[in-house]
Design a protein around this motif. Structure first.
Motif, PDB file in Angstrom:
ATOM      1  N   SER B  39       0.844  -1.194   0.000  1.00 24.79           N
ATOM      2  CA  SER B  39       0.000   0.000   0.000  1.00 24.79           C
ATOM      3  C   SER B  39       0.877   1.241   0.000  1.00 24.79           C
ATOM      4  O   SER B  39       2.064   1.171   0.321  1.00 24.79           O
ATOM      5  CB  SER B  39      -0.918   0.024   1.232  1.00 24.79           C
ATOM      6  OG  SER B  39      -0.164   0.313   2.396  1.00 24.79           O
ATOM      7  N   VAL B  40       0.291   2.357  -0.374  1.00 24.91           N
ATOM      8  CA  VAL B  40       0.932   3.640  -0.108  1.00 24.91           C
ATOM      9  C   VAL B  40       0.974   3.759   1.420  1.00 24.91           C
ATOM     10  O   VAL B  40      -0.044   3.527   2.079  1.00 24.91           O
ATOM     11  CB  VAL B  40       0.133   4.795  -0.745  1.00 24.91           C
ATOM     12  CG1 VAL B  40       0.779   6.135  -0.430  1.00 24.91           C
ATOM     13  CG2 VAL B  40       0.031   4.593  -2.262  1.00 24.91           C
ATOM     14  N   PRO B  41       2.136   4.109   1.995  1.00 21.66           N
ATOM     15  CA  PRO B  41       2.273   3.994   3.459  1.00 21.66           C
ATOM     16  C   PRO B  41       1.634   5.122   4.257  1.00 21.66           C
ATOM     17  O   PRO B  41       1.852   5.210   5.460  1.00 21.66           O
ATOM     18  CB  PRO B  41       3.799   3.967   3.648  1.00 21.66           C
ATOM     19  CG  PRO B  41       4.349   4.675   2.463  1.00 21.66           C
ATOM     20  CD  PRO B  41       3.406   4.397   1.320  1.00 21.66           C
ATOM     21  N   PHE B  42       0.845   5.950   3.618  1.00 23.12           N
ATOM     22  CA  PHE B  42       0.187   7.051   4.342  1.00 23.12           C
ATOM     23  C   PHE B  42      -1.072   7.451   3.575  1.00 23.12           C
ATOM     24  O   PHE B  42      -1.189   7.177   2.379  1.00 23.12           O
ATOM     25  CB  PHE B  42       1.131   8.256   4.468  1.00 23.12           C
ATOM     26  CG  PHE B  42       1.703   8.697   3.149  1.00 23.12           C
ATOM     27  CD1 PHE B  42       0.996   9.550   2.302  1.00 23.12           C
ATOM     28  CD2 PHE B  42       2.947   8.227   2.712  1.00 23.12           C
ATOM     29  CE1 PHE B  42       1.514   9.933   1.071  1.00 23.12           C
ATOM     30  CE2 PHE B  42       3.472   8.600   1.476  1.00 23.12           C
ATOM     31  CZ  PHE B  42       2.756   9.451   0.662  1.00 23.12           C
ATOM     32  N   ALA B  43      -1.990   8.112   4.263  1.00 21.94           N
ATOM     33  CA  ALA B  43      -3.134   8.738   3.596  1.00 21.94           C
ATOM     34  C   ALA B  43      -2.776  10.198   3.339  1.00 21.94           C
ATOM     35  O   ALA B  43      -1.955  10.780   4.054  1.00 21.94           O
ATOM     36  CB  ALA B  43      -4.370   8.643   4.478  1.00 21.94           C
ATOM     37  N   HIS B  44      -3.393  10.772   2.286  1.00 16.90           N
ATOM     38  CA  HIS B  44      -3.110  12.185   2.027  1.00 16.90           C
ATOM     39  C   HIS B  44      -4.321  12.869   1.419  1.00 16.90           C
ATOM     40  O   HIS B  44      -5.245  12.228   0.907  1.00 16.90           O
ATOM     41  CB  HIS B  44      -1.862  12.357   1.145  1.00 16.90           C
ATOM     42  CG  HIS B  44      -2.079  12.136  -0.335  1.00 16.90           C
ATOM     43  ND1 HIS B  44      -2.198  10.889  -0.898  1.00 16.90           N
ATOM     44  CD2 HIS B  44      -2.177  13.020  -1.365  1.00 16.90           C
ATOM     45  CE1 HIS B  44      -2.364  11.018  -2.207  1.00 16.90           C
ATOM     46  NE2 HIS B  44      -2.365  12.292  -2.509  1.00 16.90           N
ATOM     47  N   ALA B  45      -4.295  14.187   1.498  1.00 18.96           N
ATOM     48  CA  ALA B  45      -5.276  15.045   0.840  1.00 18.96           C
ATOM     49  C   ALA B  45      -4.479  16.107   0.079  1.00 18.96           C
ATOM     50  O   ALA B  45      -3.251  16.026  -0.001  1.00 18.96           O
ATOM     51  CB  ALA B  45      -6.199  15.672   1.877  1.00 18.96           C
ATOM     52  N   HIS B  46      -5.165  17.083  -0.491  1.00 15.68           N
ATOM     53  CA  HIS B  46      -4.468  18.153  -1.228  1.00 15.68           C
ATOM     54  C   HIS B  46      -5.007  19.518  -0.838  1.00 15.68           C
ATOM     55  O   HIS B  46      -6.141  19.638  -0.378  1.00 15.68           O
ATOM     56  CB  HIS B  46      -4.608  17.942  -2.741  1.00 15.68           C
ATOM     57  CG  HIS B  46      -3.604  16.959  -3.265  1.00 15.68           C
ATOM     58  ND1 HIS B  46      -2.353  17.324  -3.666  1.00 15.68           N
ATOM     59  CD2 HIS B  46      -3.657  15.612  -3.389  1.00 15.68           C
ATOM     60  CE1 HIS B  46      -1.672  16.253  -4.043  1.00 15.68           C
ATOM     61  NE2 HIS B  46      -2.443  15.197  -3.883  1.00 15.68           N
ATOM     62  N   LYS B  47      -4.162  20.517  -1.020  1.00 20.36           N
ATOM     63  CA  LYS B  47      -4.604  21.891  -0.769  1.00 20.36           C
ATOM     64  C   LYS B  47      -5.542  22.359  -1.873  1.00 20.36           C
ATOM     65  O   LYS B  47      -6.650  22.804  -1.618  1.00 20.36           O
ATOM     66  CB  LYS B  47      -3.381  22.820  -0.690  1.00 20.36           C
ATOM     67  CG  LYS B  47      -2.468  22.537   0.495  1.00 20.36           C
ATOM     68  CD  LYS B  47      -1.231  23.438   0.450  1.00 20.36           C
ATOM     69  CE  LYS B  47      -0.205  23.017   1.491  1.00 20.36           C
ATOM     70  NZ  LYS B  47       1.120  23.656   1.277  1.00 20.36           N
ATOM     71  N   GLN B  48      -5.111  22.250  -3.119  1.00 16.35           N
ATOM     72  CA  GLN B  48      -5.949  22.758  -4.219  1.00 16.35           C
ATOM     73  C   GLN B  48      -6.019  21.846  -5.429  1.00 16.35           C
ATOM     74  O   GLN B  48      -6.711  22.159  -6.384  1.00 16.35           O
ATOM     75  CB  GLN B  48      -5.501  24.161  -4.641  1.00 16.35           C
ATOM     76  CG  GLN B  48      -4.076  24.252  -5.159  1.00 16.35           C
ATOM     77  CD  GLN B  48      -3.726  25.686  -5.611  1.00 16.35           C
ATOM     78  OE1 GLN B  48      -4.415  26.648  -5.271  1.00 16.35           O
ATOM     79  NE2 GLN B  48      -2.678  25.820  -6.409  1.00 16.35           N
ATOM     80  N   ASN B  49      -5.361  20.707  -5.393  1.00 12.50           N
ATOM     81  CA  ASN B  49      -5.346  19.851  -6.589  1.00 12.50           C
ATOM     82  C   ASN B  49      -6.376  18.727  -6.563  1.00 12.50           C
ATOM     83  O   ASN B  49      -6.487  17.983  -5.587  1.00 12.50           O
ATOM     84  CB  ASN B  49      -3.955  19.241  -6.780  1.00 12.50           C
ATOM     85  CG  ASN B  49      -2.935  20.263  -7.261  1.00 12.50           C
ATOM     86  OD1 ASN B  49      -3.296  21.387  -7.587  1.00 12.50           O
ATOM     87  ND2 ASN B  49      -1.673  19.878  -7.289  1.00 12.50           N
ATOM     88  N   GLU B  50      -7.119  18.625  -7.646  1.00 13.59           N
ATOM     89  CA  GLU B  50      -7.957  17.467  -7.946  1.00 13.59           C
ATOM     90  C   GLU B  50      -7.023  16.349  -8.404  1.00 13.59           C
ATOM     91  O   GLU B  50      -6.040  16.612  -9.099  1.00 13.59           O
ATOM     92  CB  GLU B  50      -8.896  17.878  -9.086  1.00 13.59           C
ATOM     93  CG  GLU B  50      -9.799  16.822  -9.667  1.00 13.59           C
ATOM     94  CD  GLU B  50     -10.752  17.469 -10.692  1.00 13.59           C
ATOM     95  OE1 GLU B  50     -11.784  18.021 -10.270  1.00 13.59           O
ATOM     96  OE2 GLU B  50     -10.454  17.452 -11.906  1.00 13.59           O
ATOM     97  N   GLU B  51      -7.328  15.099  -8.021  1.00 13.61           N
ATOM     98  CA  GLU B  51      -6.550  13.983  -8.551  1.00 13.61           C
ATOM     99  C   GLU B  51      -7.469  13.034  -9.325  1.00 13.61           C
ATOM    100  O   GLU B  51      -8.616  12.788  -8.929  1.00 13.61           O
ATOM    101  CB  GLU B  51      -5.831  13.221  -7.436  1.00 13.61           C
ATOM    102  CG  GLU B  51      -4.575  13.957  -6.967  1.00 13.61           C
ATOM    103  CD  GLU B  51      -3.686  13.109  -6.061  1.00 13.61           C
ATOM    104  OE1 GLU B  51      -2.468  13.254  -6.155  1.00 13.61           O
ATOM    105  OE2 GLU B  51      -4.211  12.317  -5.263  1.00 13.61           O
TER     106      GLU B  51
END
Lengths: 118, 118
Positions: B39-51
């Motif tokens: 797995s990716v070893p962390f969860a993340h969010a973004h400041k202004q980017n759509e993924e």
């Protein structure tokens, strides 16, 4: 709008456009498959959008401003808005590719400067 | 800058980032492969980017804001900047995916309203 949208693209479709299916706000993405001997029937450029192409399977070529670029699976291309481009499958093999359309120079931060570990 | 840039991504690389390799100005794109059980070893969010994620092969799942989304090849996901996301391969199969990072709400015209047949 929901925090996420999911959409499935099956492999037997010649072209699927994802902007509306995924509720995209920062890109248009299309998934394309040209049969052996086939091509996009016209060349095109863009007013302000950069395009990013990913060859997902098969073999073919792009002609950009008169220059021929051979393409195989795993190749990626950036094309500036003004580039006159046209895509062709090989005579004996199809060409499948993703095309990502984004506004040139629109990206500000990314990855380490836009991501938030949480 | 040249009107186009080409770069080849081979299948045996766990992660390739294309922004600098392709001289991108409107997106960052990464090509990722998680091994079975990885797995990716962390969860993340973004400041202004759509993924925008595209599953190119294998099987796995994403967890977005606590919700589990099963993933197979051909699945596409849009995730809004604020969505807390983490990606996992299946226990018995790897997961390969493309991640496209764009500034949310940056797209103006596209396709018929930005393209020029020439």
């Amino acid at each position: 709008m929901s925090v996420y949208t999911k959409y499935h693209v099956s492999q037997d479709q010649p072209r699927v456009e994802l902007h509306d299916n995924l509720s995209l706000t920062g890109a248009e993405v299309s998934v394309n498959a040209l049969p052996a001997g086939g091509s996009v029937p016209f060349a095109h450029a863009h007013k302000q959008n950069e395009e990013i192409y990913c060859v997902t399977s098969g073999r073919g070529k792009a002609i950009i401003d008169g220059e021929t670029i051979e393409l195989v699976a795993g190749d990626w291309l950036r094309v500036a808005p003004e580039g006159r481009r046209q895509f062709f499958a090989a005579e004996d093999e199809g060409l499948s590719y993703i095309c990502i359309q984004v506004k040139a120079n629109s990206l500000e931060g990314y990855t380490m400067t836009d991501g938030i570990i949480c």
